[in-house]
Design an enzyme around this catalytic site. Structure first.
Site, PDB file in Angstrom:
ATOM      1  N   TRP A  73      65.160  31.385  12.367  1.00 18.69           N
ATOM      2  CA  TRP A  73      66.413  30.232  12.889  1.00 18.69           C
ATOM      3  C   TRP A  73      67.434  30.666  11.061  1.00 18.69           C
ATOM      4  O   TRP A  73      66.468  30.068  10.447  1.00 18.69           O
ATOM      5  CB  TRP A  73      66.046  28.621  12.951  1.00 18.69           C
ATOM      6  CG  TRP A  73      67.839  27.682  13.651  1.00 18.69           C
ATOM      7  CD1 TRP A  73      68.234  28.061  14.945  1.00 18.69           C
ATOM      8  CD2 TRP A  73      67.654  26.766  12.695  1.00 18.69           C
ATOM      9  NE1 TRP A  73      68.312  27.034  14.694  1.00 18.69           N
ATOM     10  CE2 TRP A  73      68.935  26.528  13.281  1.00 18.69           C
ATOM     11  CE3 TRP A  73      68.218  26.984  11.385  1.00 18.69           C
ATOM     12  CZ2 TRP A  73      69.601  25.359  12.944  1.00 18.69           C
ATOM     13  CZ3 TRP A  73      68.608  25.840  10.517  1.00 18.69           C
ATOM     14  CH2 TRP A  73      69.509  25.262  11.474  1.00 18.69           C
ATOM     15  N   ASN A  99      58.987  30.466   6.723  1.00 18.81           N
ATOM     16  CA  ASN A  99      59.232  29.396   7.567  1.00 18.81           C
ATOM     17  C   ASN A  99      59.834  28.320   6.502  1.00 18.81           C
ATOM     18  O   ASN A  99      58.324  28.625   5.720  1.00 18.81           O
ATOM     19  CB  ASN A  99      58.903  28.218   8.752  1.00 18.81           C
ATOM     20  CG  ASN A  99      58.171  29.664   9.771  1.00 18.81           C
ATOM     21  OD1 ASN A  99      58.913  30.541  10.038  1.00 18.81           O
ATOM     22  ND2 ASN A  99      57.552  28.249  11.002  1.00 18.81           N
ATOM     23  N   GLU A 485      73.119   8.094  23.365  1.00 19.33           N
ATOM     24  CA  GLU A 485      71.676   9.055  24.502  1.00 19.33           C
ATOM     25  C   GLU A 485      72.554   9.809  25.457  1.00 19.33           C
ATOM     26  O   GLU A 485      72.698  11.419  25.317  1.00 19.33           O
ATOM     27  CB  GLU A 485      70.777   8.440  24.759  1.00 19.33           C
ATOM     28  CG  GLU A 485      69.815   9.177  25.180  1.00 19.33           C
ATOM     29  CD  GLU A 485      69.514  10.862  24.097  1.00 19.33           C
ATOM     30  OE1 GLU A 485      69.605  10.310  22.754  1.00 19.33           O
ATOM     31  OE2 GLU A 485      68.265  11.679  24.792  1.00 19.33           O
ATOM     32  N   LYS A 489      73.450  13.931  24.767  1.00 13.52           N
ATOM     33  CA  LYS A 489      72.769  14.955  25.993  1.00 13.52           C
ATOM     34  C   LYS A 489      73.843  16.186  26.434  1.00 13.52           C
ATOM     35  O   LYS A 489      72.984  17.470  26.134  1.00 13.52           O
ATOM     36  CB  LYS A 489      71.977  14.030  27.092  1.00 13.52           C
ATOM     37  CG  LYS A 489      70.672  13.736  27.150  1.00 13.52           C
ATOM     38  CD  LYS A 489      69.306  14.452  26.548  1.00 13.52           C
ATOM     39  CE  LYS A 489      69.825  14.956  25.288  1.00 13.52           C
ATOM     40  NZ  LYS A 489      68.517  14.269  24.293  1.00 13.52           N
ATOM     41  N   HIS A 508      89.140  -0.204  20.333  1.00 15.20           N
ATOM     42  CA  HIS A 508      89.627   0.166  19.157  1.00 15.20           C
ATOM     43  C   HIS A 508      90.328   1.656  18.668  1.00 15.20           C
ATOM     44  O   HIS A 508      90.054   1.817  17.774  1.00 15.20           O
ATOM     45  CB  HIS A 508      89.092  -0.885  18.285  1.00 15.20           C
ATOM     46  CG  HIS A 508      88.592  -2.411  18.773  1.00 15.20           C
ATOM     47  ND1 HIS A 508      89.570  -3.207  17.776  1.00 15.20           N
ATOM     48  CD2 HIS A 508      87.764  -2.662  19.013  1.00 15.20           C
ATOM     49  CE1 HIS A 508      88.613  -4.715  18.446  1.00 15.20           C
ATOM     50  NE2 HIS A 508      87.974  -3.873  19.395  1.00 15.20           N
ATOM     51  N   LYS A 607      64.536  22.766  17.407  1.00 17.86           N
ATOM     52  CA  LYS A 607      63.553  21.889  18.344  1.00 17.86           C
ATOM     53  C   LYS A 607      62.971  20.888  17.396  1.00 17.86           C
ATOM     54  O   LYS A 607      63.267  19.377  17.263  1.00 17.86           O
ATOM     55  CB  LYS A 607      62.402  22.462  19.706  1.00 17.86           C
ATOM     56  CG  LYS A 607      61.314  21.496  19.576  1.00 17.86           C
ATOM     57  CD  LYS A 607      62.889  20.742  21.034  1.00 17.86           C
ATOM     58  CE  LYS A 607      61.840  19.403  21.689  1.00 17.86           C
ATOM     59  NZ  LYS A 607      62.606  18.634  22.157  1.00 17.86           N
TER      60      LYS A 607
HETATM   61  O1  M6R Z   1      61.762  15.936  16.037  1.00 21.65           O
HETATM   62  P1  M6R Z   1      62.097  14.519  15.698  1.00 21.65           P
HETATM   63  O2  M6R Z   1      62.118  13.744  16.916  1.00 21.65           O
HETATM   64  O3  M6R Z   1      62.365  14.116  14.831  1.00 21.65           O
HETATM   65  O4  M6R Z   1      64.621  15.061  15.923  1.00 21.65           O
HETATM   66  C1  M6R Z   1      65.011  14.590  15.484  1.00 21.65           C
HETATM   67  C2  M6R Z   1      66.744  15.204  17.042  1.00 21.65           C
HETATM   68  O5  M6R Z   1      66.593  16.560  15.373  1.00 21.65           O
HETATM   69  C3  M6R Z   1      66.227  15.313  17.960  1.00 21.65           C
HETATM   70  O6  M6R Z   1      66.454  14.177  18.782  1.00 21.65           O
HETATM   71  C4  M6R Z   1      68.087  15.904  18.137  1.00 21.65           C
HETATM   72  O7  M6R Z   1      68.728  14.988  18.392  1.00 21.65           O
HETATM   73  C5  M6R Z   1      67.360  16.533  19.772  1.00 21.65           C
HETATM   74  N1  M6R Z   1      67.939  17.451  20.310  1.00 21.65           N
HETATM   75  C6  M6R Z   1      68.517  15.798  21.002  1.00 21.65           C
HETATM   76  O8  M6R Z   1      67.978  16.256  22.458  1.00 21.65           O
END
Ligand code: M6R
Length: 612
Positions: A73, A99, A485, A489, A508, A607
């Site tokens: 990445w 990494n 959220e 999503k 507002h 992820k």
């Molecule tokens: O592994 P984490 O819960 O710390 O990750 C935090 C965010 O990177 C994670 O929740 C991200 O926003 C997701 N892609 C949301 O679906």
């Protein structure tokens, strides 16, 4: 983010590595590569997916029982063939996958250049390959020692695997800041950035600690030493992960599978922790810290993304039920703004992956100020649970889809149990209320099942709105974080711009956006500020916005106003997010599928975000 898999043993490495790379795809990446040693070193790498790499390597020599693979990445340098890992040393004999980020790569690179080294990529990783070669030549040492010396010169985070054509019976791994796990099989070893590529080969694993080096030689036991040259005894643990959890199990996407897993994952989160009869809603890992939590001046929740949204629900829960003040902070802001933290504060770090760099840094900061640090994490053995004083795993099982779904509901479940237990022990809720909440929480998995039954209807709604360019999500109270959220999503997997707002804030500013083109998703469940939300719906209706409303079953008021209503079962107000999040997950999933998006691996996303 980047993924690592490596193998040494008696089997052909290539199929193991390719399968491992496929398992790591969920982490998010933009190029992939592989290195194999069979007499000589062969490196194949290219921009794109693992399937592109397989195609690229199709007619090439892929033999060898020692090798490593990487998904990259991009951080330093564009995602292209040259910057893909593995990287090789100047003489082409040593190769490395990495990494993390080598922060002082620039001065190291300049020093190597002055000694005649020429670089073929823009990466920090290539610098490390050259540095190891340089040290090995100057110090006349073996590869493991050269790696050890090199790592003493490095500033930054790393998980690396190094192999050399000159030492073809040896695999070296090391880590600092980025996770690394060694799988111990019969006459074979694996190294990976997480356990997913290992679990089908062995359940015996060793998690490396920071600044440890694993030295693996054919026919020998695993050796671990620190970069300061101190020998360590490997601690072999058994993986709890089941292989089925890493397969789609008949679903088209991991995200859909994970949405449907929620009745079970929430149950798994509560398993053994909830008992209305015995007045138990406790989290074993926190038992010894309960008093300190009850006496805390304040809770500070640090997290990112979806975990931050779960934290917001936690704020409502803990303040409501336990009357302890709570602040919810983006970990990335908290760590850089000189926050006031005292020894009377309790910091709760929430993270699915347990590896998020900003959350980790926020923990370190709070720890240095003497706060008690509690973790709520999903990935067992990840870095955050090993950094905190205490914590609770969510036990949601591996979450492979980049969009967090079951992890969110499990995080909220842990926070709910924590708030109920604190409230009862603090005397801020009565025994009767406590019993009521515990009873209702136990009923949530079957109510989630009922909420999932709206899938076909949600799919139909998705087909009508899949071409929308914007979405607004509005909710109040416990449903405000759910609105945020829902919007996250949708934007992350469908690439439609979406905003979440507290419904009353609409007037507002965001109300200016509303016209007949604008879909507005209201989370308008009974209780809380229901009547107020109904007024907000009227305001949108008056401006011809298209209303999709999540309502409590049997609701007729909102039904008479909204264009579409999706019903969820009734529950206690405090538990509503566990149900109202479900239709929003399904809505974004179906919209993304209909738009032809890569739902499980959305563009640009990783992820586990292991860089700040
Ligand atoms: O592994 P984490 O819960 O710390 O990750 C935090 C965010 O990177 C994670 O929740 C991200 O926003 C997701 N892609 C949301 O679906």
């Amino acid at each position: 983010m980047c993924g690592i898999v490596a193998y040494i043993g008696k089997k052909e490495a290539y199929p193991i590595l390719i399968k491992g790379l496929h398992r790591l795809e969920y982490r998010g990446y933009d190029s992939a590569g592989i290195a194999l040693i069979n007499g000589k070193l062969n490196v194949y790498k290219c921009k794109g997916k693992v399937a592109d790499l397989e195609n690229f390597a199709k007619d090439k020599d892929k033999s060898g029982t020692l090798g490593m693979g990487h998904t990259r990445w991009a951080t330093h340098g564009a995602p292209n063939d040259a910057n893909a890992h593995p990287h090789v040393s100047q003489d082409g004999k040593i190769t490395i996958i990495h990494n993390g980020i080598i922060e002082n790569y620039h001065p190291l690179k300049e020093g190597l250049k002055s000694r005649g080294h020429v670089f073929t990529s823009d990466t920090d990783t290539e610098v490390l390959a050259h540095l190891i070669e340089d040290i090995q030549k100057n110090e006349n040492c073996d590869l493991a020692e050269a790696v050890r010396i090199a790592l003493n010169e490095v500033i930054g985070a790393y998980a690396i695997v190094v192999i050399s054509q000159e030492e073809p019976n040896q695999l070296i791994g090391a880590k600092k800041g980025s996770p690394m796990v060694v799988g111990v099989g019969d006459d074979e070893f694996f190294i990976a950035s997480d356990a997913t590529p290992i679990v089908e080969h062995t359940k015996n694993v060793v998690y490396l600690e920071d600044e440890e080096i694993a030295i693996i030689r054919r026919g020998e036991e695993l050796k671990i030493k620190t970069i300061k040259n101190k020998n360590k005894t490997p601690y072999v643990q058994e993986l709890e992960m089941q292989l089925e959890a890493l397969e789609k199990g008949g679903y088209e996407h991991f995200m859909l599978k994970e949405i449907y897993e929620q009745p079970r994952s929430i149950k798994d989160t509560m398993r053994g922790r909830l008992d209305e009869e015995k007045l138990k809603a406790g989290l074993g890992g926190l038992r010894n810290y309960q008093q300190r939590m009850l006496n805390a001046d304040r809770f500070i929740i640090v997290a990112c993304g979806t975990s931050w949204h779960a934290g917001l629900v936690g704020e409502y829960l803990i303040e409501d039920l336990a009357r302890i003040p709570v602040e919810v902070e983006y970990a990335s802001e908290f760590r850089y703004r000189n926050p006031i933290i005292t020894e009377k504060d309790v910091v709760i770090a929430i993270s699915q992956s347990g590896e998020t760099a900003d959350t980790l840094a926020a923990i370190e900061l709070a720890k240095s100020k003497g706060a008690l640090i509690i973790g709520i994490c999903n990935v067992v053995g990840s870095t955050i649970p090993r950094t905190t004083h205490a914590g609770s795993y969510t036990h949601a099982g591996p979450e492979i889809g980049v969009a967090s779904t079951k992890a969110f509901t499990s995080q909220v479940t842990v926070l709910t149990m924590m708030a109920i237990s604190l409230g009862y022990n603090k005397g801020t809720i009565t025994e009767a209320r406590y019993r009521q909440l515990v009873n209702e929480l136990e009923a949530i998995p079957s109510k989630v099942e009922m909420a999932l039954k709206a899938n076909d209807q949600i799919k139909y709604i998705a087909s009508l709105f899949k071409d929308a360019r914007n979405f607004l999500y509005l909710g109040r109270g416990y449903n405000f974080p759910v609105a945020l959220e829902g919007a996250l999503k949708l934007k992350e997997i469908s690439y439609i711009h979406a905003e979440g707002y507290p419904a009353a804030e609409m007037k507002h500013g965001p109300i200016a956006l509303i016209d007949e083109e604008m879909p507005v998703v209201f989370i308008a469940t009974k209780k809380g500020a229901y009547e107020k939300v109904v007024s907000n719906i009227q305001e949108v209706k008056a401006r011809k916005g298209k209303i999709i409303a999540i309502v409590t079953e049997g609701d007729t008021t909102v039904k008479s106003m909204a264009d579409f209503v999706i019903e969820i079962p009734d529950t206690e107000e405090e538990l509503v997010p566990l149900l109202s999040a479900i239709p929003l997950q399904l809505l974004s999933y179906h919209i993304a599928v209909m738009r032809g998006c890569n739902v499980d691996q959305p563009r640009n996303l990783a992820k586990a975000v292991t860089v700040e």
